[in-house]
Structure formats: structure tokens, C-alpha cells
Scaffold this motif. Structure first.
Motif, mmCIF file in Angstrom:
data_model
loop_
_atom_site.group_PDB
_atom_site.id
_atom_site.type_symbol
_atom_site.label_atom_id
_atom_site.label_comp_id
_atom_site.label_asym_id
_atom_site.label_seq_id
_atom_site.Cartn_x
_atom_site.Cartn_y
_atom_site.Cartn_z
ATOM 1 N N SER A 99 0.827 -1.206 0.000
ATOM 2 C CA SER A 99 0.000 0.000 0.000
ATOM 3 C C SER A 99 0.863 1.259 0.000
ATOM 4 N N ASP A 100 2.168 1.104 0.219
ATOM 5 C CA ASP A 100 3.106 2.233 0.237
ATOM 6 C C ASP A 100 4.263 1.927 -0.715
ATOM 7 N N TYR A 101 4.419 2.765 -1.728
ATOM 8 C CA TYR A 101 5.452 2.526 -2.740
ATOM 9 C C TYR A 101 6.859 2.569 -2.141
ATOM 10 N N ARG A 102 7.053 3.359 -1.081
ATOM 11 C CA ARG A 102 8.375 3.456 -0.464
ATOM 12 C C ARG A 102 8.792 2.123 0.152
ATOM 13 N N ASP A 103 7.841 1.444 0.792
ATOM 14 C CA ASP A 103 8.128 0.114 1.348
ATOM 15 C C ASP A 103 8.484 -0.858 0.234
ATOM 16 N N MET A 104 7.718 -0.804 -0.854
ATOM 17 C CA MET A 104 7.962 -1.710 -1.974
ATOM 18 C C MET A 104 9.357 -1.483 -2.556
ATOM 19 N N LEU A 105 9.722 -0.237 -2.766
ATOM 20 C CA LEU A 105 11.023 0.065 -3.359
ATOM 21 C C LEU A 105 12.174 -0.333 -2.442
ATOM 22 N N LYS A 106 11.974 -0.270 -1.131
ATOM 23 C CA LYS A 106 13.013 -0.681 -0.183
ATOM 24 C C LYS A 106 13.175 -2.197 -0.153
ATOM 25 N N HIS A 122 3.550 11.490 -9.690
ATOM 26 C CA HIS A 122 4.552 10.940 -10.600
ATOM 27 C C HIS A 122 5.989 11.307 -10.234
ATOM 28 N N ALA A 123 6.251 12.569 -9.966
ATOM 29 C CA ALA A 123 7.636 13.007 -9.744
ATOM 30 C C ALA A 123 8.258 12.315 -8.535
ATOM 31 N N LEU A 124 7.567 12.320 -7.402
ATOM 32 C CA LEU A 124 8.120 11.691 -6.194
ATOM 33 C C LEU A 124 8.382 10.210 -6.414
ATOM 34 N N MET A 125 7.414 9.531 -6.998
ATOM 35 C CA MET A 125 7.552 8.084 -7.210
ATOM 36 C C MET A 125 8.651 7.769 -8.208
ATOM 37 N N CYS A 126 8.725 8.546 -9.268
ATOM 38 C CA CYS A 126 9.748 8.341 -10.291
ATOM 39 C C CYS A 126 11.147 8.525 -9.704
ATOM 40 N N ILE A 142 3.849 13.420 -17.393
ATOM 41 C CA ILE A 142 4.853 12.909 -16.456
ATOM 42 C C ILE A 142 4.912 13.720 -15.174
ATOM 43 N N SER A 143 4.519 14.984 -15.236
ATOM 44 C CA SER A 143 4.548 15.819 -14.037
ATOM 45 C C SER A 143 3.491 16.912 -14.160
ATOM 46 N N VAL A 144 3.267 17.624 -13.065
ATOM 47 C CA VAL A 144 2.265 18.690 -13.102
ATOM 48 C C VAL A 144 2.858 20.039 -13.514
ATOM 49 N N ASP A 145 4.193 20.143 -13.473
ATOM 50 C CA ASP A 145 4.824 21.370 -13.949
ATOM 51 C C ASP A 145 6.249 21.086 -14.424
ATOM 52 N N VAL A 153 14.217 14.399 -14.634
ATOM 53 C CA VAL A 153 15.315 14.251 -15.590
ATOM 54 C C VAL A 153 16.660 14.326 -14.872
ATOM 55 N N ALA A 154 16.791 15.229 -13.915
ATOM 56 C CA ALA A 154 18.043 15.359 -13.158
ATOM 57 C C ALA A 154 18.315 14.067 -12.374
ATOM 58 N N ALA A 155 17.275 13.493 -11.782
ATOM 59 C CA ALA A 155 17.453 12.233 -11.036
ATOM 60 C C ALA A 155 17.894 11.123 -11.971
ATOM 61 N N ALA A 156 17.310 11.044 -13.152
ATOM 62 C CA ALA A 156 17.694 10.022 -14.116
ATOM 63 C C ALA A 156 19.124 10.232 -14.590
#
Length: 160
Positions: A99-106, A122-126, A142-145, A153-156
Motif C-alpha cells: 500500500s506504500d510505494y516506499r516500502d515496496m522500493l526498499k 509521478h515526480a516523487l515516485m519516479c 509525467i509531471s504537473v509542472d 530528468v536530473a534524477a535520471a
């Protein structure tokens, strides 16, 4: 079959084919090399609504993948999609549910993360999925702004 049903069937086919081709074409020629390996890629979906689930099912059809986990805040969607995934993927396994993407990614070592949540997430999860080492596909927009898009893009870029 009525003309209306034929049109809906064609529209759904075109939408599905477009989604699959977009997913692979967005990876460029590297996308095909990425899937060349005989070992299935471990995939997760965040957001098990219609768009995310459609993207996932198209990926299952065109690539050697194993859906290892699903994430959604709606447990009804989550359970229904888990059942459908177990019927569609080769190994027949049900993915782990979160139910929490952060747990799944860990907890999961993922090759690919599909994001089909409402766009304001999208941005936080991506960014978190990229930090975990996964390749990411994000539903549009992909994002709201622009600032969120630039952060993605910077994270990628940092990961590569």
C-alpha cells in the motif's frame, strides 16, 4: 457484432498497441537490448487503476518480465489486479502487494517500475524508483509542472 462494439474493440486495440510501442520506443534501441537477456526482468506497478494495469498487461505481452509486486492505496484494485496478473504471467505467481510505494522500493530489487498513479504523484515516485536502481516508465503527463519534470530528468541523469 454492432458497429459501436467494433469501434470500441478497434479503439482498445489501437490504444493497447500504442502503449506497448510507446513503452519500447521510449527506451530507444537500448530497449530491445535490455530485454534480450533470457532471465525475466522484475517488474512492479505503482497504481493499479485502468491506465497502469493496461500498461502492465501490454508489457507482459511483449517482453520477458515477471511481475513481482504491485502497489496501490485501494486494496480492492490491488487484489483484483493481483489475481489478473497471476493468470497472465508465465509463472502464474501472484505478485506481492503493497500500500506504500516506499516500502515496496526498499524491499524489492526491481528492474522496471511502471507508474500509473494520478499525475501529482509521478515526480516523487519516479525519483524514488530511479534511486532504487530501477528503470522507470511514467504515464503521461509525467509531471504537473516543468520544475517537477526537470527534477525527474536530473534524477535520471545522476543514476546513469
Amino acid at each position: 457484432m454492432s458497429t459501436e462494439k467494433q469501434l470500441l474493440g478497434r479503439r482498445n486495440f489501437i490504444k493497447g498497441a500504442s502503449a506497448a510501442s510507446l513503452l519500447l520506443s521510449s527506451m530507444g534501441s537500448y530497449g530491445f537490448e535490455f530485454f534480450k537477456d533470457e532471465k525475466p526482468k522484475k517488474v512492479a506497478l505503482i497504481g493499479t487503476g485502468w491506465y497502469g494495469t493496461s500498461d502492465l498487461f501490454k508489457l507482459i505481452q511483449v517482453a520477458n518480465v515477471e511481475v513481482v509486486s504491485l502497489c496501490d492505496v485501494d486494496s480492492n484494485f490491488l487484489n483484483n489486479v493481483a489475481e489478473l496478473v497471476s493468470q497472465r504471467q508465465k509463472n502464474g505467481k501472484k505478485p506481492k502487494l503493497y500500500s506504500d510505494y516506499r516500502d515496496m522500493l526498499k524491499k524489492e530489487k526491481l528492474d522496471i517500475v511502471l507508474i500509473g498513479t494520478p499525475d501529482h504523484w509521478h515526480a516523487l515516485m519516479c525519483i524514488e524508483a530511479l534511486k532504487s536502481g530501477a528503470h522507470v516508465y511514467v504515464q503521461k503527463p509525467i509531471s504537473v509542472d516543468v520544475i517537477e519534470g526537470e527534477a525527474m530528468v536530473a534524477a535520471a541523469s545522476k543514476i546513469q
